[in-house]
Design a protein around this motif. Structure first.
Motif, PDB file in Angstrom:
ATOM      1  N   GLY A  18      43.327  31.721  51.669  1.00  0.00           N
ATOM      2  CA  GLY A  18      44.378  32.729  51.846  1.00  0.00           C
ATOM      3  C   GLY A  18      45.756  32.125  52.067  1.00  0.00           C
ATOM      4  N   PRO A  19      45.893  31.189  53.025  1.00  0.00           N
ATOM      5  CA  PRO A  19      47.198  30.553  53.208  1.00  0.00           C
ATOM      6  C   PRO A  19      47.690  29.785  51.980  1.00  0.00           C
ATOM      7  CG  PRO A  19      45.902  30.283  55.188  1.00  0.00           C
ATOM      8  CD  PRO A  19      44.999  30.902  54.149  1.00  0.00           C
ATOM      9  N   ILE A  20      46.785  29.174  51.222  1.00  0.00           N
ATOM     10  CA  ILE A  20      47.195  28.486  49.990  1.00  0.00           C
ATOM     11  C   ILE A  20      47.742  29.503  48.997  1.00  0.00           C
ATOM     12  CG2 ILE A  20      46.316  27.277  47.940  1.00  0.00           C
ATOM     13  CD1 ILE A  20      44.396  25.806  49.849  1.00  0.00           C
ATOM     14  N   PHE A  21      47.027  30.609  48.820  1.00  0.00           N
ATOM     15  CA  PHE A  21      47.479  31.664  47.916  1.00  0.00           C
ATOM     16  C   PHE A  21      48.854  32.168  48.335  1.00  0.00           C
ATOM     17  CE2 PHE A  21      47.808  36.135  46.732  1.00  0.00           C
ATOM     18  CZ  PHE A  21      47.456  36.098  45.394  1.00  0.00           C
ATOM     19  N   LEU A  63      32.430  34.051  47.439  1.00  0.00           N
ATOM     20  CA  LEU A  63      31.478  33.893  46.337  1.00  0.00           C
ATOM     21  C   LEU A  63      31.890  32.802  45.342  1.00  0.00           C
ATOM     22  CD1 LEU A  63      28.860  35.398  46.183  1.00  0.00           C
ATOM     23  CD2 LEU A  63      29.860  36.905  44.500  1.00  0.00           C
ATOM     24  N   PRO A  64      33.147  32.792  44.846  1.00  0.00           N
ATOM     25  CA  PRO A  64      33.501  31.725  43.901  1.00  0.00           C
ATOM     26  C   PRO A  64      33.398  30.323  44.504  1.00  0.00           C
ATOM     27  CG  PRO A  64      35.161  33.453  43.855  1.00  0.00           C
ATOM     28  CD  PRO A  64      34.229  33.775  44.970  1.00  0.00           C
ATOM     29  N   ILE A  65      33.772  30.165  45.769  1.00  0.00           N
ATOM     30  CA  ILE A  65      33.704  28.833  46.377  1.00  0.00           C
ATOM     31  C   ILE A  65      32.252  28.413  46.583  1.00  0.00           C
ATOM     32  CG2 ILE A  65      34.155  27.558  48.517  1.00  0.00           C
ATOM     33  CD1 ILE A  65      36.914  28.846  48.579  1.00  0.00           C
ATOM     34  N   LEU A  66      31.411  29.326  47.053  1.00  0.00           N
ATOM     35  CA  LEU A  66      30.003  28.975  47.255  1.00  0.00           C
ATOM     36  C   LEU A  66      29.314  28.638  45.934  1.00  0.00           C
ATOM     37  CD1 LEU A  66      28.825  31.512  49.989  1.00  0.00           C
ATOM     38  CD2 LEU A  66      29.246  29.063  50.229  1.00  0.00           C
ATOM     39  N   ILE A  67      29.550  29.446  44.914  1.00  0.00           N
ATOM     40  CA  ILE A  67      28.921  29.191  43.610  1.00  0.00           C
ATOM     41  C   ILE A  67      29.436  27.886  43.012  1.00  0.00           C
ATOM     42  CG2 ILE A  67      28.775  30.013  41.223  1.00  0.00           C
ATOM     43  CD1 ILE A  67      28.740  32.874  42.390  1.00  0.00           C
ATOM     44  N   GLY A  68      30.748  27.731  42.991  1.00  0.00           N
ATOM     45  CA  GLY A  68      31.335  26.534  42.390  1.00  0.00           C
ATOM     46  C   GLY A  68      30.936  25.259  43.104  1.00  0.00           C
ATOM     47  N   GLY A  92      37.353  24.952  39.444  1.00  0.00           N
ATOM     48  CA  GLY A  92      37.875  25.846  40.476  1.00  0.00           C
ATOM     49  C   GLY A  92      38.882  26.836  39.917  1.00  0.00           C
ATOM     50  N   ALA A  93      39.775  26.358  39.053  1.00  0.00           N
ATOM     51  CA  ALA A  93      40.755  27.250  38.424  1.00  0.00           C
ATOM     52  C   ALA A  93      40.058  28.268  37.530  1.00  0.00           C
ATOM     53  CB  ALA A  93      41.759  26.436  37.615  1.00  0.00           C
ATOM     54  N   LEU A  94      39.066  27.829  36.795  1.00  0.00           N
ATOM     55  CA  LEU A  94      38.319  28.736  35.922  1.00  0.00           C
ATOM     56  C   LEU A  94      37.578  29.802  36.725  1.00  0.00           C
ATOM     57  CD1 LEU A  94      37.350  29.369  33.013  1.00  0.00           C
ATOM     58  CD2 LEU A  94      35.410  27.875  33.484  1.00  0.00           C
ATOM     59  N   LEU A  95      36.891  29.393  37.786  1.00  0.00           N
ATOM     60  CA  LEU A  95      36.157  30.364  38.602  1.00  0.00           C
ATOM     61  C   LEU A  95      37.088  31.349  39.295  1.00  0.00           C
ATOM     62  CD1 LEU A  95      33.291  28.299  40.256  1.00  0.00           C
ATOM     63  CD2 LEU A  95      33.089  30.209  38.679  1.00  0.00           C
ATOM     64  N   GLY A 122      42.556  28.341  43.101  1.00  0.00           N
ATOM     65  CA  GLY A 122      41.194  27.887  42.852  1.00  0.00           C
ATOM     66  C   GLY A 122      41.103  26.383  42.686  1.00  0.00           C
ATOM     67  N   ALA A 123      42.074  25.797  41.997  1.00  0.00           N
ATOM     68  CA  ALA A 123      42.065  24.349  41.788  1.00  0.00           C
ATOM     69  C   ALA A 123      42.243  23.604  43.112  1.00  0.00           C
ATOM     70  CB  ALA A 123      43.160  23.957  40.805  1.00  0.00           C
ATOM     71  N   ILE A 124      43.150  24.065  43.947  1.00  0.00           N
ATOM     72  CA  ILE A 124      43.383  23.406  45.232  1.00  0.00           C
ATOM     73  C   ILE A 124      42.163  23.564  46.145  1.00  0.00           C
ATOM     74  CG2 ILE A 124      44.787  23.463  47.332  1.00  0.00           C
ATOM     75  CD1 ILE A 124      47.172  24.216  45.498  1.00  0.00           C
ATOM     76  N   CYS A 125      41.574  24.750  46.166  1.00  0.00           N
ATOM     77  CA  CYS A 125      40.371  24.953  46.982  1.00  0.00           C
ATOM     78  C   CYS A 125      39.214  24.084  46.482  1.00  0.00           C
ATOM     79  CB  CYS A 125      39.969  26.421  46.985  1.00  0.00           C
ATOM     80  SG  CYS A 125      41.055  27.457  47.972  1.00  0.00           S
ATOM     81  N   ALA A 126      39.075  23.949  45.184  1.00  0.00           N
ATOM     82  CA  ALA A 126      38.017  23.090  44.635  1.00  0.00           C
ATOM     83  C   ALA A 126      38.247  21.632  45.020  1.00  0.00           C
ATOM     84  CB  ALA A 126      37.963  23.233  43.116  1.00  0.00           C
ATOM     85  N   LEU A 127      39.488  21.198  45.034  1.00  0.00           N
ATOM     86  CA  LEU A 127      39.780  19.826  45.450  1.00  0.00           C
ATOM     87  C   LEU A 127      39.502  19.620  46.939  1.00  0.00           C
ATOM     88  CD1 LEU A 127      42.981  19.082  43.360  1.00  0.00           C
ATOM     89  CD2 LEU A 127      40.683  18.128  43.046  1.00  0.00           C
TER      90      LEU A 127
END
Length: 140
Positions: A18-21, A63-68, A92-95, A122-127
């Motif tokens: 949320g804060p990143i967004f 959900l996207p973070i858990l799945i990815g 992450g960006a794709l999800l 999504g990309a930052i969260c995936a990293l």
């Protein structure tokens, strides 16, 4: 067979989504509308907004973070090149962009701004998740 641990990265990414967004959104507003820069006491109004964004971001990105993270960490067990941070950021960006389809942003009313905003988040969260992921055969 190597084992993987990624729970720490998942928790960090969920709390930061949320804060990143909100941060990316604020940077975009400041770039395109510099006359809207908050001054003085207006900045204090951002504190409750950041706290709320953490709760909302946690819920929406769960959900996207858990799945990815599960898919990428498991893939990293079997194929070493799937551990590359650039691949994690791309997935992450794709999800994140796939996750916004249910809220009405599809190709019939394409908005590049929202795809960029969600994709960067999504990309930052995936990293963040990748940074907290460890495989038992890693040599760190």
């Amino acid at each position: 067979m190597p084992r993987v641990s990624y729970a720490g990265g998942v928790v960090r990414a969920l709390l930061a989504a949320g804060p990143i967004f909100l941060g990316i959104l604020m940077v975009g507003v400041l770039l395109f509308y510099p006359q809207h820069i908050p001054s003085g006491w207006e900045v204090l109004g951002l504190i409750p907004l950041l706290m709320m964004s953490a709760a909302v971001g946690f819920t929406l990105s769960l959900l996207p973070i858990l799945i990815g993270s599960f898919v990428m960490a498991t893939a990293g067990i079997h194929v070493r090149w799937t551990r590359l941070p650039a691949l994690w950021a791309s997935v992450g960006a794709l999800l994140a962009n796939i996750a916004i389809f249910p809220i009405g942003n599809n190709f019939s009313n394409f908005d590049p701004g929202s795809f960029t905003l969600f994709g960067l988040t999504g990309a930052i969260c995936a990293l963040i998740v990748r940074y907290g992921t460890r495989w038992s055969d890693d040599r760190v």
